[in-house]
Design a protein around this motif. Structure first.
Motif, short mmCIF file in Angstrom:
data_model
loop_
_atom_site.label_atom_id
_atom_site.label_comp_id
_atom_site.label_asym_id
_atom_site.label_seq_id
_atom_site.Cartn_x
_atom_site.Cartn_y
_atom_site.Cartn_z
N LEU A 180 -30.72 -5.05 20.76
CA LEU A 180 -31.75 -4.19 20.20
C LEU A 180 -32.19 -4.63 18.81
CD1 LEU A 180 -30.54 -0.65 21.32
CD2 LEU A 180 -32.13 -2.18 22.45
N SER A 181 -31.45 -5.55 18.20
CA SER A 181 -31.86 -6.03 16.88
C SER A 181 -33.08 -6.95 16.98
CB SER A 181 -30.71 -6.78 16.21
OG SER A 181 -30.38 -7.95 16.95
N LYS A 182 -33.33 -7.53 18.15
CA LYS A 182 -34.45 -8.45 18.33
C LYS A 182 -35.54 -7.90 19.23
CE LYS A 182 -31.65 -12.63 17.64
NZ LYS A 182 -31.19 -13.91 18.25
N HIS A 204 -40.97 -15.58 28.94
CA HIS A 204 -40.70 -16.65 29.90
C HIS A 204 -40.96 -16.10 31.31
CE1 HIS A 204 -36.63 -14.71 29.69
NE2 HIS A 204 -36.80 -14.75 31.00
N SER A 205 -40.95 -16.98 32.29
CA SER A 205 -41.09 -16.61 33.69
C SER A 205 -39.88 -17.09 34.45
CB SER A 205 -42.36 -17.23 34.31
OG SER A 205 -43.52 -16.79 33.64
N ASP A 206 -39.52 -16.37 35.51
CA ASP A 206 -38.38 -16.81 36.30
C ASP A 206 -38.69 -16.66 37.79
OD1 ASP A 206 -37.86 -14.05 36.90
OD2 ASP A 206 -36.81 -13.90 35.00
N GLY A 207 -37.98 -17.44 38.57
CA GLY A 207 -38.14 -17.43 40.02
C GLY A 207 -36.87 -17.95 40.67
N TRP A 208 -37.03 -18.51 41.89
CA TRP A 208 -35.86 -18.94 42.67
C TRP A 208 -36.15 -20.27 43.34
CZ3 TRP A 208 -31.10 -17.40 42.36
CH2 TRP A 208 -30.18 -17.74 43.37
N ASP A 214 -41.63 -22.01 26.96
CA ASP A 214 -41.71 -23.06 25.95
C ASP A 214 -40.34 -23.28 25.32
OD1 ASP A 214 -41.32 -20.94 24.19
OD2 ASP A 214 -43.44 -20.78 23.68
N CYS A 215 -40.27 -24.26 24.44
CA CYS A 215 -38.97 -24.63 23.88
C CYS A 215 -38.33 -23.48 23.11
CB CYS A 215 -39.13 -25.85 22.98
SG CYS A 215 -39.53 -27.36 23.90
N ALA A 216 -39.13 -22.70 22.40
CA ALA A 216 -38.58 -21.57 21.63
C ALA A 216 -37.97 -20.54 22.58
CB ALA A 216 -39.67 -20.94 20.78
N ALA A 217 -38.63 -20.30 23.71
CA ALA A 217 -38.10 -19.33 24.68
C ALA A 217 -36.82 -19.86 25.33
CB ALA A 217 -39.15 -19.02 25.74
N LEU A 218 -36.78 -21.17 25.65
CA LEU A 218 -35.60 -21.72 26.30
C LEU A 218 -34.41 -21.74 25.37
CD1 LEU A 218 -37.12 -24.66 28.41
CD2 LEU A 218 -36.79 -22.27 29.02
N ARG A 219 -34.64 -21.87 24.07
CA ARG A 219 -33.51 -21.86 23.13
C ARG A 219 -32.84 -20.48 23.08
NH1 ARG A 219 -37.06 -25.36 19.99
NH2 ARG A 219 -36.13 -27.46 19.93
N GLU A 220 -33.56 -19.44 23.48
CA GLU A 220 -32.96 -18.10 23.56
C GLU A 220 -32.04 -17.98 24.77
OE1 GLU A 220 -33.17 -15.55 21.56
OE2 GLU A 220 -34.86 -16.00 20.23
N LEU A 221 -32.19 -18.91 25.73
CA LEU A 221 -31.45 -18.79 26.99
C LEU A 221 -30.30 -19.79 27.10
CD1 LEU A 221 -34.58 -18.57 29.34
CD2 LEU A 221 -33.36 -16.70 28.23
N ASP A 268 -28.80 -14.15 26.71
CA ASP A 268 -30.17 -13.91 26.27
C ASP A 268 -30.29 -12.50 25.68
OD1 ASP A 268 -30.13 -12.20 28.41
OD2 ASP A 268 -31.57 -13.31 29.62
N LEU A 269 -31.51 -12.09 25.39
CA LEU A 269 -31.72 -10.79 24.75
C LEU A 269 -31.26 -9.62 25.63
CD1 LEU A 269 -35.24 -11.34 23.12
CD2 LEU A 269 -32.98 -11.58 22.08
N SER A 270 -31.23 -9.84 26.95
CA SER A 270 -30.80 -8.76 27.85
C SER A 270 -29.29 -8.76 28.06
CB SER A 270 -31.50 -8.89 29.21
OG SER A 270 -31.10 -10.09 29.87
N GLY A 271 -28.57 -9.69 27.41
CA GLY A 271 -27.12 -9.72 27.53
C GLY A 271 -26.60 -10.54 28.69
N MET A 272 -27.48 -11.25 29.40
CA MET A 272 -27.08 -12.05 30.56
C MET A 272 -26.98 -13.52 30.19
SD MET A 272 -29.57 -10.42 33.46
CE MET A 272 -29.20 -11.81 34.52
N GLU A 273 -26.16 -14.25 30.95
CA GLU A 273 -26.18 -15.71 30.90
C GLU A 273 -27.06 -16.20 32.05
OE1 GLU A 273 -21.92 -17.03 28.89
OE2 GLU A 273 -22.37 -17.54 30.98
N ARG A 274 -28.14 -16.88 31.70
CA ARG A 274 -29.12 -17.29 32.70
C ARG A 274 -28.85 -18.75 33.10
NH1 ARG A 274 -33.84 -14.72 33.94
NH2 ARG A 274 -33.48 -13.36 32.15
N GLY A 275 -28.34 -18.93 34.31
CA GLY A 275 -28.05 -20.28 34.79
C GLY A 275 -29.22 -20.88 35.55
N GLY A 276 -28.95 -21.92 36.33
CA GLY A 276 -30.00 -22.57 37.12
C GLY A 276 -30.71 -23.65 36.34
N PHE A 277 -32.04 -23.69 36.47
CA PHE A 277 -32.86 -24.72 35.85
C PHE A 277 -33.79 -24.09 34.82
CE2 PHE A 277 -31.57 -26.42 39.90
CZ PHE A 277 -31.29 -27.75 39.65
#
Length: 775
Positions: free
Chosen positions: A451-453, A485-489, A507-514, A578-587
């Motif tokens: 919630l700080s961000k 960002h966008s996500d899919g499967w 973009d690179c800024a969004a991916l650095r959050e993940l 990430d901001l939602s508290g999850m670790e986002r794996g994959g690509f």
């Protein structure tokens, strides 16, 4: 039995034909009893009201998430989820597109709104027409062409709307848009019974109803001292002691029966008022508040019977002789031993369930109700002894203090009766607050959101470009920060893939959050194989391998999948939350590396940081989301989320507590006025002898303050004990919720102070020398 009937009938006549003294006492008794009866009737009506709300809620259900969606036909309608929130109030919204002449209408709606039209609930119509609803009107610009009937709403304050739409079939994914043949859920889900929640419900009911019973018992004894003196005249004309007591019971019966009538009137008035108010986001229709006939009959029988029994028990220690009432003699000291048996018996009933917790079957309902009732009744038994023991040891002081203390020493029982209901309510409330605080962690969990961000999240489908959405959000007043960002499967085969992994585009800024990305430029691709709950990324991250974005599964329409070749310069990085508290794996893919046509299969997510200095920033973000598309969802982020059933029980407690506090205030005011009426001649005599009115007013304040202080101390002790036992029953560590304890006692003290201040004007009117005039 004939003699009993004649004596009760004679007392009944005295109540109304015995002059102003008789009917004044009857009216006071009736008002006190009526207030309690009204709340009892309201309580017996609540289960029916809740059932009616649930039935209407089930009748308008549309998203049942069935595995099989019916095909398009003349009797189907497309329904879209357009829910929103306005100032923390949920607004239920649906978009409708009938697909044939026999398409089903939702409950409470007589025709489908056209495109650009909507039908709304009366409460939402009032809100949209008010100045407070200006921002919501921007979000819902359609023309209002009708209102939703009661059958389509769960409560009188329900905020809901249906709007017309077209071209919804392309959105029919089952999550935002679904096709149905009828409204209503034929098989509503049944949640598994939670023993701790059942325990909470039982204790809430007992705690809320016990003060009502105590107040009714006190109300039938209004004017007891004057009545007993009048009964001495009956001894002069030949009645014996038993006959006199039965006549007194008849007087109380008259007040109780009149109280039943007044209670029914109060209830009908309260039912109409209940239809126009909302308490803690909870509202009902007046027609929903219909007491169960069996429970209403039980109230109608028990209240008069209790009036007779209480009167007979109260007169056991009073000697009514032809020349007066032997009550002014020094009374015998109250005994303590039998008063302790009540709370000890309650503890004995609850003890077998200590340590049972949530995994050892259900709590015995009879033992729970009986044990809690005995503990709370123990407060009413112990308080007169405590008041008598304390005031007997109080010494000298100012004149006001001496007058108050002497009055309490002469009639400590009357003083205790005035605060018994308050003490019972406070004891029960403290125990419940301890129980709620103790088990709160079991039904409340952390969301993990940062919630700080960010404080809000937007979810958009592939039809809305996430970058455009991010730019629109940045231009919204009150938005300080955006991460999108966008996500899919991805799958290893076009149809029914055996292995799969998430794919995130940004973009690179969004991916650095993940992930822990160092060097990055548009066109890069990263693999994150070591994230939580990720099992297939390491096997799929092979340069040159062909994977498929949005693969098809059995039952879904094929042809949407897009082939993608894992690039040779793929880099492996470690995940981060990430901001939602999850670790986002994959690509993780930058926009240039995304294959053509894959963007439509992606779901966009934007995380919004708000400026706290801008008012209504959340509402402005929701307005921007509504302008982006019909099914762009804007959700608030909170630090924790709570079980719906647990929250509903707590809301029910708050609603009931408000009603009980109102009853406490009204009943105390009636009791105080009755006590002042009893002392009219005494107050007039003191004024005639030169006593200052300020001194008498302070003495009345002390007469209220001393018993209420003792009552709150006793209630705190019993409440803490009951709360500790209930926590041990749920196998929860015992800890005192000091904030709740202080708030409960403070609220009770505030009610008593307000009642005392309201009784000052009639007190000043009574303090006149001409009050000594008599006939």
């Amino acid at each position: 039995m004939n003699q009993w009937g004649r004596d009760l009938a004679l007392g009944f006549r005295f109540a109304f034909a015995g002059g102003r003294e008789g009917w004044t006492r009857a009216v006071l008794t009736a008002v006190g009893v009526g207030l309690g009866v009204a709340l009892l009737l309201l309580t017996t009506a609540i289960p029916n009201a809740l059932a009616a709300r649930d039935d209407r809620g089930n009748a308008r259900t549309d998203f049942t998430y069935l595995s099989e969606v019916p095909p398009k036909a003349e009797n189907t309608v497309l329904v879209g989820n357009a829910d929103t929130v306005f100032h923390e109030a949920d607004v239920r919204g649906r978009t409708l597109e009938p697909e044939g002449p026999r398409a089903p209408l939702p409950p409470g709606v007589d025709r489908f709104p056209a495109v650009g039209e909507m039908v709304v609930s009366p409460a939402l119509e009032r809100l949209l027409a008010s100045d407070d609803g200006k921002l919501l009107r921007e979000r819902l610009p359609d023309r209002i062409v009708g209102t939703i009937g009661n059958s389509g709403l769960v409560g009188s304050a329900d905020l809901a709307f249906y709007r017309g739409a077209e071209g919804m079939e392309r959105y029919a994914d089952g999550a935002n848009v679904t096709r149905i043949e009828r409204f209503g859920d034929p098989n509503p889900p049944r949640e598994k019974t939670d023993p701790v929640l059942v325990l909470l419900i039982l204790v809430v009911l007992v705690v809320l109803l016990m003060p009502v019973a105590v107040f009714i018992g006190a109300a039938v004894r209004f004017g007891g001292e004057r009545r007993d003196r009048r009964l001495a005249a009956l001894r002069l004309v030949g009645s014996d002691g038993r006959m006199t007591r039965r006549i007194a019971a008849g007087e109380a019966l008259a007040g109780a029966l009149l109280g039943l009538v007044l209670g029914a009137v109060f209830f009908l008035i309260g039912r109409q008022i209940a239809g126009s108010v909302e308490v803690f986001r909870f509202s009902v229709f007046p027609d929903d508040l219909n007491p169960s006939p069996a429970l209403a009959l039980l109230v109608a029988v028990l209240v008069p019977a209790a009036a007779v029994l209480v009167t007979l028990l109260a007169l056991r220690g009073v000697v009514i002789e032809p020349l007066g009432v032997v009550r002014t003699a020094k009374p015998a000291r109250r005994r303590l031993w039998w008063r302790l048996l009540l709370p000890l018996g309650g503890l004995a009933m609850l003890y077998p369930m200590v340590g049972q917790g949530n995994d050892d079957g259900d709590f015995n309902q009879y033992l729970v109700v009986g044990g809690v009732m005995l503990l709370l009744v123990g407060v009413t038994a112990l308080l007169p002894w405590v008041v008598e023991a304390v005031v007997a040891r109080l010494g000298g002081g100012g004149i006001a203090w001496q007058l108050a203390v002497r009055r309490l020493q002469l009639s400590s029982g009357t003083a205790a009766r005035l605060v018994n209901g308050v003490a019972v309510a406070v004891a029960g409330a403290i125990a419940l607050q301890m129980l709620f605080a103790g088990v709160d962690n079991d039904y409340t969990k952390s969301t993990g959101f940062d919630l700080s961000k960010a404080q809000m999240q937007l979810t958009v489908g592939g039809e809305v470009d996430i970058e455009e959405a991010a730019e629109r959000l940045r231009a919204t007043e009150g938005v300080r920060r955006i991460a999108a960002h966008s996500d899919g499967w991805l799958g290893d085969k076009r149809l029914d893939p055996e292995k799969g992994a998430a794919v995130t585009v940004g973009d690179c800024a969004a991916l650095r959050e993940l992930a822990r990305v160092t060097s990055c430029q548009d066109g890069d691709v990263f693999a994150v194989p070591r994230a939580d709950s990720d099992t297939d990324t390491a096997q799929l991250a092979v340069p040159g391998r062909i994977l498929y974005v949005d693969p098809s599964y059995e039952g879904s329409a094929p042809g949407r999948e897009v082939a993608w070749k894992v690039p040779a310069d793929l880099r492996t990085v470690d995940p981060r939350r990430d901001l939602s508290g999850m670790e986002r794996g994959g690509f993780l893919i930058t926009p240039k590396a995304l294959p053509e046509g894959a963007a439509a299969a992606m779901t966009g997510r934007a995380y919004v940081g708000l400026d706290p200095s801008v008012s209504d920033a959340r509402e402005r973000v929701r307005n921007t989301a509504a302008a982006l598309g019909p099914f762009v969802r804007a959700e608030d982020w909170w630090a924790t989320e709570q079980s719906n059933r647990f929250a509903s029980i707590r809301t029910g407690l708050f609603v009931g507590a408000v009603c009980v506090l109102l009853l406490i205030g009204a009943s105390l005011l009636v009791s105080q006025l009755e006590q002042l009426r009893e002392r009219k001649k005494l107050l007039s005599a003191l004024v005639a002898f030169g006593t200052r009115r300020r001194t008498l007013s302070l003495s009345v304040l002390w007469q209220t303050a001393i018993p209420i202080t003792l009552g709150l101390l006793l209630a705190s002790a019993v409440g803490l004990t009951l709360g500790a036992v209930l926590l041990r029953m749920t196998d929860t560590a015992v800890r005192v919720d000091w904030g709740s304890l202080l708030s409960m006692t403070g609220a009770a003290a505030g009610v008593v102070l307000a009642v005392t201040l309201l009784s000052l004007p009639p007190l000043l009117r009574l303090m006149r020398p001409d009050g000594l005039r008599t006939e």
